[in-house]
Write a protein that holds these residues in place. Structure first.
Motif, PDB file in Angstrom:
ATOM      1  N   ILE A 150       0.816  -1.215   0.000  1.00 41.35           N
ATOM      2  CA  ILE A 150       0.000   0.000   0.000  1.00 41.35           C
ATOM      3  C   ILE A 150       0.848   1.262   0.000  1.00 41.35           C
ATOM      4  O   ILE A 150       0.578   2.224  -0.718  1.00 41.35           O
ATOM      5  CB  ILE A 150      -0.943   0.027   1.223  1.00 41.35           C
ATOM      6  N   TYR A 151       1.909   1.245   0.807  1.00 40.56           N
ATOM      7  CA  TYR A 151       2.679   2.469   1.039  1.00 40.56           C
ATOM      8  C   TYR A 151       4.114   2.399   0.510  1.00 40.56           C
ATOM      9  O   TYR A 151       4.593   3.324  -0.149  1.00 40.56           O
ATOM     10  CB  TYR A 151       2.701   2.760   2.545  1.00 40.56           C
ATOM     11  N   GLY A 152       4.809   1.289   0.760  1.00 40.19           N
ATOM     12  CA  GLY A 152       6.227   1.205   0.426  1.00 40.19           C
ATOM     13  C   GLY A 152       6.538   1.199  -1.043  1.00 40.19           C
ATOM     14  O   GLY A 152       7.600   1.661  -1.461  1.00 40.19           O
ATOM     15  N   ASP A 153       5.621   0.671  -1.860  1.00 43.07           N
ATOM     16  CA  ASP A 153       5.891   0.544  -3.295  1.00 43.07           C
ATOM     17  C   ASP A 153       5.995   1.882  -4.019  1.00 43.07           C
ATOM     18  O   ASP A 153       6.424   1.921  -5.173  1.00 43.07           O
ATOM     19  CB  ASP A 153       4.817  -0.313  -3.964  1.00 43.07           C
ATOM     20  N   GLN A 154       5.620   2.974  -3.357  1.00 44.24           N
ATOM     21  CA  GLN A 154       5.740   4.277  -4.013  1.00 44.24           C
ATOM     22  C   GLN A 154       7.187   4.778  -4.013  1.00 44.24           C
ATOM     23  O   GLN A 154       7.522   5.719  -4.733  1.00 44.24           O
ATOM     24  CB  GLN A 154       4.841   5.308  -3.320  1.00 44.24           C
ATOM     25  N   GLU A 193      -8.127  -9.123   3.436  1.00 43.81           N
ATOM     26  CA  GLU A 193      -7.624  -7.768   3.221  1.00 43.81           C
ATOM     27  C   GLU A 193      -6.685  -7.740   2.009  1.00 43.81           C
ATOM     28  O   GLU A 193      -6.660  -6.769   1.250  1.00 43.81           O
ATOM     29  CB  GLU A 193      -6.882  -7.262   4.460  1.00 43.81           C
ATOM     30  N   THR A 194      -5.930  -8.809   1.816  1.00 45.67           N
ATOM     31  CA  THR A 194      -5.037  -8.899   0.659  1.00 45.67           C
ATOM     32  C   THR A 194      -5.848  -8.901  -0.638  1.00 45.67           C
ATOM     33  O   THR A 194      -5.523  -8.173  -1.590  1.00 45.67           O
ATOM     34  CB  THR A 194      -4.182 -10.179   0.735  1.00 45.67           C
ATOM     35  N   ALA A 195      -6.886  -9.715  -0.664  1.00 43.88           N
ATOM     36  CA  ALA A 195      -7.739  -9.780  -1.854  1.00 43.88           C
ATOM     37  C   ALA A 195      -8.361  -8.417  -2.149  1.00 43.88           C
ATOM     38  O   ALA A 195      -8.408  -7.973  -3.307  1.00 43.88           O
ATOM     39  CB  ALA A 195      -8.833 -10.827  -1.649  1.00 43.88           C
ATOM     40  N   TRP A 196      -8.807  -7.719  -1.098  1.00 38.70           N
ATOM     41  CA  TRP A 196      -9.440  -6.415  -1.271  1.00 38.70           C
ATOM     42  C   TRP A 196      -8.428  -5.377  -1.775  1.00 38.70           C
ATOM     43  O   TRP A 196      -8.762  -4.543  -2.618  1.00 38.70           O
ATOM     44  CB  TRP A 196     -10.074  -5.957   0.041  1.00 38.70           C
ATOM     45  N   CYS A 197      -7.186  -5.467  -1.287  1.00 34.35           N
ATOM     46  CA  CYS A 197      -6.148  -4.529  -1.732  1.00 34.35           C
ATOM     47  C   CYS A 197      -5.855  -4.695  -3.223  1.00 34.35           C
ATOM     48  O   CYS A 197      -5.678  -3.708  -3.945  1.00 34.35           O
ATOM     49  CB  CYS A 197      -4.857  -4.745  -0.932  1.00 34.35           C
ATOM     50  N   VAL A 198      -5.807  -5.936  -3.673  1.00 33.33           N
ATOM     51  CA  VAL A 198      -5.549  -6.197  -5.091  1.00 33.33           C
ATOM     52  C   VAL A 198      -6.704  -5.665  -5.944  1.00 33.33           C
ATOM     53  O   VAL A 198      -6.491  -5.049  -6.996  1.00 33.33           O
ATOM     54  CB  VAL A 198      -5.340  -7.705  -5.351  1.00 33.33           C
ATOM     55  N   ASP A 204      -6.873   1.676  -9.241  1.00 26.02           N
ATOM     56  CA  ASP A 204      -5.942   2.719  -8.787  1.00 26.02           C
ATOM     57  C   ASP A 204      -6.412   3.407  -7.513  1.00 26.02           C
ATOM     58  O   ASP A 204      -6.280   4.627  -7.366  1.00 26.02           O
ATOM     59  CB  ASP A 204      -5.722   3.767  -9.892  1.00 26.02           C
ATOM     60  N   LYS A 205      -6.952   2.638  -6.603  1.00 20.60           N
ATOM     61  CA  LYS A 205      -7.389   3.183  -5.323  1.00 20.60           C
ATOM     62  C   LYS A 205      -6.540   2.597  -4.197  1.00 20.60           C
ATOM     63  O   LYS A 205      -6.109   1.448  -4.254  1.00 20.60           O
ATOM     64  CB  LYS A 205      -8.874   2.889  -5.080  1.00 20.60           C
ATOM     65  N   GLU A 206      -6.308   3.396  -3.175  1.00 20.41           N
ATOM     66  CA  GLU A 206      -5.478   2.988  -2.048  1.00 20.41           C
ATOM     67  C   GLU A 206      -6.345   2.619  -0.855  1.00 20.41           C
ATOM     68  O   GLU A 206      -7.348   3.281  -0.578  1.00 20.41           O
ATOM     69  CB  GLU A 206      -4.528   4.136  -1.663  1.00 20.41           C
ATOM     70  N   ASN A 207      -5.977   1.570  -0.162  1.00 15.42           N
ATOM     71  CA  ASN A 207      -6.726   1.132   1.010  1.00 15.42           C
ATOM     72  C   ASN A 207      -6.227   1.894   2.238  1.00 15.42           C
ATOM     73  O   ASN A 207      -5.465   1.371   3.060  1.00 15.42           O
ATOM     74  CB  ASN A 207      -6.558  -0.387   1.214  1.00 15.42           C
ATOM     75  N   THR A 208      -6.654   3.149   2.346  1.00 19.62           N
ATOM     76  CA  THR A 208      -6.203   4.011   3.437  1.00 19.62           C
ATOM     77  C   THR A 208      -6.634   3.485   4.792  1.00 19.62           C
ATOM     78  O   THR A 208      -5.892   3.583   5.779  1.00 19.62           O
ATOM     79  CB  THR A 208      -6.754   5.443   3.247  1.00 19.62           C
ATOM     80  N   ARG A 209      -7.815   2.905   4.851  1.00 20.75           N
ATOM     81  CA  ARG A 209      -8.306   2.351   6.110  1.00 20.75           C
ATOM     82  C   ARG A 209      -7.357   1.286   6.642  1.00 20.75           C
ATOM     83  O   ARG A 209      -6.971   1.309   7.818  1.00 20.75           O
ATOM     84  CB  ARG A 209      -9.697   1.735   5.891  1.00 20.75           C
TER      85      ARG A 209
END
Length: 227
Positions: A150-154, A193-198, A204-209
């Motif tokens: 979610i965060y590190g890949d940027q 949560e992994t499935a939802w993140c994918v 192109d949406k981020e799982n901020t929650r």
């Protein structure tokens, strides 16, 4: 009992995943060969349970090096200039991780757990209390992997120093958090949560929650961490 049942679940789910994802394997392989002809798989030296070394398999997403490169076996950040276009797609959709289901069948990995550590980075992730991670099998996904996704890949290869400052401490703490929270309920939560993140990444949406939840977990484990 938990470990035995988890192993059985790993075998059943990884077997089903391989069978059901055959079309994705075919599409991924064709895309790799059309984009950058060469090896289909990338074999990485990783450290697993009990600090035992094993070979982790992934679909190749980087261009083949035409000359030997010196340095680390695996940087904390991907060499973005080497990732070919189709490689970016399969990374985003996590299709490059599919061959790791073979590692699960072989018993080297689990579906959920800390990410396996590169052989030459063990001193970064396995010291002090963080060495507790060696007590469990590494996984395809886990709290640390989701945080990085979610965060590190940027942070690209050129921003390793920034990554080490802003991402690495929390990522490392979350691997310790997994060892302490490991169980059926936590594994199930991570799985969905992994499935939802994918799914969100496709749009192109981020799982901020989830990101905020993971940060809170890490800070609960180590109050000195900054958000």
């Amino acid at each position: 009992m938990y470990r035995g049942i988890k192993r059985l679940i790993d075998i059943v789910l990884s077997g089903l995943a391989i069978v059901c994802s055959v079309p994705f394997w075919i599409i991924t392989i064709i895309g790799i060969e059309l984009s950058d002809p060469g090896p289909i798989f990338y074999k990485a030296n990783r450290i697993g349970k009990g600090n035992r070394e094993f070979s982790m398999y992934k679909f190749r997403s980087m261009r083949v090096l035409r000359e030997t490169k010196k340095g680390s076996e695996a940087s904390l950040r991907p060499e973005t200039d080497r990732i070919f276009p189709w490689g970016r797609v399969i990374r985003k959709l996590k299709l490059d991780e599919l061959p790791q289901f073979l590692n699960i069948l072989l018993g080297d990995m689990s579906i959920i757990g800390p990410r396996p550590v590169a052989k030459d980075q063990i001193d970064l992730f396995r010291f002090g209390k963080y060495d507790e991670a060696k007590k469990v099998k590494p996984g395809i996904s886990g709290p640390a992997a989701l945080y990085d996704y979610i965060y590190g890949d940027q942070f690209e290869e050129a921003n390793v120093d920034e990554y080490m400052k802003k991402v690495y401490p929390t990522r490392r703490e979350l691997e310790y958090v997994y060892v302490k929270k490991e169980g059926f309920l936590f594994d199930t939560w991570i799985f969905f949560e992994t499935a939802w993140c994918v799914i969100l990444s496709i749009f192109d949406k981020e799982n901020t929650r989830l990101l905020n939840t993971l940060i809170a977990m890490a800070q609960e484990s180590n109050p000195n961490l900054k958000g």
